[in-house]
Write a protein that holds these residues in place. Structure first.
Motif, mmCIF file in Angstrom:
data_model
loop_
_atom_site.group_PDB
_atom_site.id
_atom_site.type_symbol
_atom_site.label_atom_id
_atom_site.label_comp_id
_atom_site.label_asym_id
_atom_site.label_seq_id
_atom_site.Cartn_x
_atom_site.Cartn_y
_atom_site.Cartn_z
ATOM 1 N N CYS B 23 0.893 -1.019 -0.036
ATOM 2 C CA CYS B 23 -0.075 -0.100 -0.036
ATOM 3 C C CYS B 23 0.883 1.347 -0.068
ATOM 4 N N VAL B 24 0.056 2.380 -0.238
ATOM 5 C CA VAL B 24 0.799 3.565 0.025
ATOM 6 C C VAL B 24 0.847 4.034 1.490
ATOM 7 N N LYS B 25 2.073 4.098 1.885
ATOM 8 C CA LYS B 25 2.099 4.026 3.245
ATOM 9 C C LYS B 25 2.488 5.665 3.865
ATOM 10 N N LEU B 26 1.533 6.228 4.417
ATOM 11 C CA LEU B 26 1.709 7.711 4.872
ATOM 12 C C LEU B 26 1.210 7.678 6.305
ATOM 13 N N PRO B 32 9.768 8.548 2.225
ATOM 14 C CA PRO B 32 9.452 7.802 1.049
ATOM 15 C C PRO B 32 10.635 7.616 0.293
ATOM 16 N N GLN B 311 -6.165 1.102 0.042
ATOM 17 C CA GLN B 311 -4.585 0.772 0.137
ATOM 18 C C GLN B 311 -3.710 1.989 0.405
ATOM 19 N N ILE B 312 -4.412 3.125 0.980
ATOM 20 C CA ILE B 312 -3.693 3.966 1.283
ATOM 21 C C ILE B 312 -3.654 4.122 2.872
ATOM 22 N N GLY B 331 4.845 11.655 1.387
ATOM 23 C CA GLY B 331 5.254 10.641 0.467
ATOM 24 C C GLY B 331 5.896 11.314 -0.831
ATOM 25 N N THR B 332 5.980 10.516 -1.856
ATOM 26 C CA THR B 332 6.710 10.935 -3.100
ATOM 27 C C THR B 332 5.267 11.800 -3.593
ATOM 28 N N ASP B 334 3.395 11.303 -6.348
ATOM 29 C CA ASP B 334 2.650 10.798 -6.802
ATOM 30 C C ASP B 334 1.890 9.824 -5.708
ATOM 31 N N GLN B 335 2.528 9.847 -4.433
ATOM 32 C CA GLN B 335 1.642 9.218 -3.500
ATOM 33 C C GLN B 335 0.513 10.024 -2.807
ATOM 34 N N CYS B 339 -3.123 10.163 -2.747
ATOM 35 C CA CYS B 339 -3.864 10.252 -1.379
ATOM 36 C C CYS B 339 -4.913 11.233 -1.566
#
Lengths: 347, 347
Positions: B23-26, B32, B311-312, B331-332, B334-335, B339
């Motif tokens: 997942c996108v991990k924030l 990141p 998945q965020i 994050g990046t 893109d992330q 989000c």
């Protein structure tokens, strides 16, 4: 501004750590051989992994591999630590409050006393009897004694107490008994089976000695799941880093390597013990990767100093009321030959 | 058999750590981006070094490099730790006895309370005032308060207290003030200079955030040499492993990399903050690598759940008597775009 207990306490002094390569180092019971190649590969591979992410707080990959390697019922019987020192700290903080007491045999591992001091707790030492037997007093129940440490094999002696005797001690105590098995891979017996029979018996292990990973810091506790769960509250959230977890997990898959290295080191140890006896030392039969020896007439400190001046480091240890001697770690055969030659010259 | 304080305490729960890549991990303020390449090289090189030998107990190569990088008078002003959690534990054990008290602002880092609980100590929270200002009560002298923690920048707010104000608080307190600068590399000011002027001001740092080394566990304390010396008694003899020392030493040589990554992440942060405000959030101006935001009408928990189902992962935080909100790590680009898009859908 500090807690008063700190001002009074003497810090624990680990064995001398000279710059690498400068001398033959036989003073801190390290493995003279490098760790298994699979471990080094696992570290380099993990280094290229997501190091920017926090590691698994419980080191589950290691726990699964270790439960499998040691024949334990499951990963929930294991708590991973940043070296077994981390585990020992967690145990003291879990069981011993300020003003309470822990017990250890004497002579043994001095660090337990330091851990009590830091906690503001007291410690009591129960002297070994002749032949390194434990007296009944070691297993005596006492409401103020909240934790008992038994290094087994013991340091500096390398002697071992049988699992049957350990079980008996634990039965008579009114508090948990921690069997510190830092050196158990070099011995014929260990107390892992006892953990399943008694929730007050716990075993600590380290990868610093037999696995050749002192530089890595990884140790663990084996205890019943409800004990592991409660002690987990005390550890730092991420006490083991991603590289150490990868290394330790890989190490658990190296049982053949481990068996071979222990056979090799024990052979060197026994050869060293025989030779030391031949040149006049009283040598305590060892079940660990070191030998404790005392000479009836020679000056141990002087031998230590002479060896050191020849770039050979062994451990001179002086236990008040009990006596002094030399603790010599098992090195490579060449290192031990060099050490023995110099000891002969010193006599 | 456990200390009574353990039964009563709730364990600290770190942010969710799902399997990598899922997942996108924030949610835990990780970087990141991967750490500097020189750090990875240093780890692989150290892995092939003498891992069978214990590491340097004081991590002197790191201390020298860090003193140099930070413009400190010398390495004796630094204590290295196995993550800054290790340092925070050492500080609590050094200053706060059973039954004594530590102080923290509210809302801030919950872990300080857990550390007090483990120690059998008490904690008191002093609420921030409007605009995340500290009230006079935070600096009030009190003989029972033995240690004060100030995360600066603070979490979850990302707000910062000026060095001048920190100096004033320290002057009025009767105990040490620890400025937890986990996020200071993302801010314009820090309190390192104050340490040289007041032996009761200490600063903690971590390599987990700005250096992208959360998986490595490395943090450190900056304090006057006599303080470092006394606190060294408490740490495990070998609290930092050889790989972490090598990695951290290499990281200290990467000041250009650090400056660039912080500029990049702060740009992403500010873009995220602007967009969140545009879509109706109250956004607290952040000096860290995360943003705290509250929506006047939307249900924060529901947004968190919706993001998670997509998945965020962000952090939903609910501070009793104070309110709830979302803490979103940088994050990046893109992330963060992903989000923000999902948050808009959730509203």
């Amino acid at each position: 501004m500090f807690r008063p207990v700190l001002a009074k306490m003497l810090p624990y002094t680990p064995g001398e750590q000279p710059a690498p390569g400068k001398c033959v180092k036989l003073n801190t019971n390290e493995n003279p051989y490098p760790p298994p190649p699979a471990v080094i590969d696992a570290i380099c591979s993990a280094a290229k992994g997501p190091l920017n992410r926090y590691p698994d707080p419980m080191a589950n990959s290691f726990r699964i591999a270790a439960a499998n390697a040691l024949g334990l019922p499951g990963p929930e019987w294991i708590l991973a630590g940043n070296g077994s020192d981390d585990i020992l700290t967690i145990l003291v903080r879990g069981f011993v409050g300020e003003g309470q007491r822990l017990r250890l045999p004497y002579p043994s591992y001095i660090l337990y006393r330091t851990l009590a001091d830091i906690q503001g707790a007291a410690w009591e030492q129960v002297p070994f009897q002749d032949g390194w037997k434990l007296p009944a007093a070691f297993g005596e129940a006492d409401d103020d004694v909240r934790l008992v440490f038994l290094p087994n094999p013991n340091s500096p002696s390398g002697t071992i107490v049988s699992p049957a005797e350990v079980a008996k001690i634990a039965e008579s105590l009114s508090c948990p008994l921690v069997v510190d098995e830092a050196y158990a891979d070099f011995a014929d017996t260990n107390c892992l089976d006892l953990v399943q029979k008694n929730d007050r018996i716990m075993v600590t292990r380290t990868l610093s000695k037999s696995y050749g990973l002192a530089g890595m810091r990884f140790g663990f506790l084996v205890a019943q799941p409800q004990v592991i769960s409660e002690l987990s509250k005390i550890k730092d959230s991420y006490n083991c880093d991603a590289l150490a977890i990868a290394a330790a997990t890989a190490a658990m898959g190296c049982s053949e390597w481990l068996a071979e290295i222990c056979i090799k080191m024990n052979a060197t140890r026994d050869r060293m013990a025989t030779k030391l006896a031949e040149i006049g030392f009283d040598v305590t039969p060892s079940h660990a990767n070191f030998v404790w020896c005392q000479h009836p007439t020679a000056d141990h400190k002087a031998i230590y100093e002479f060896l050191k001046s020849n770039q050979i480091l062994v451990r001179y240890m002086d236990f008040p009321t009990w006596g002094d001697g030399l603790r010599i770690s098992v090195g490579t055969d060449d290192q031990i030959d060099a050490c023995l030659m110099m000891i002969e010259r010193a006599l």
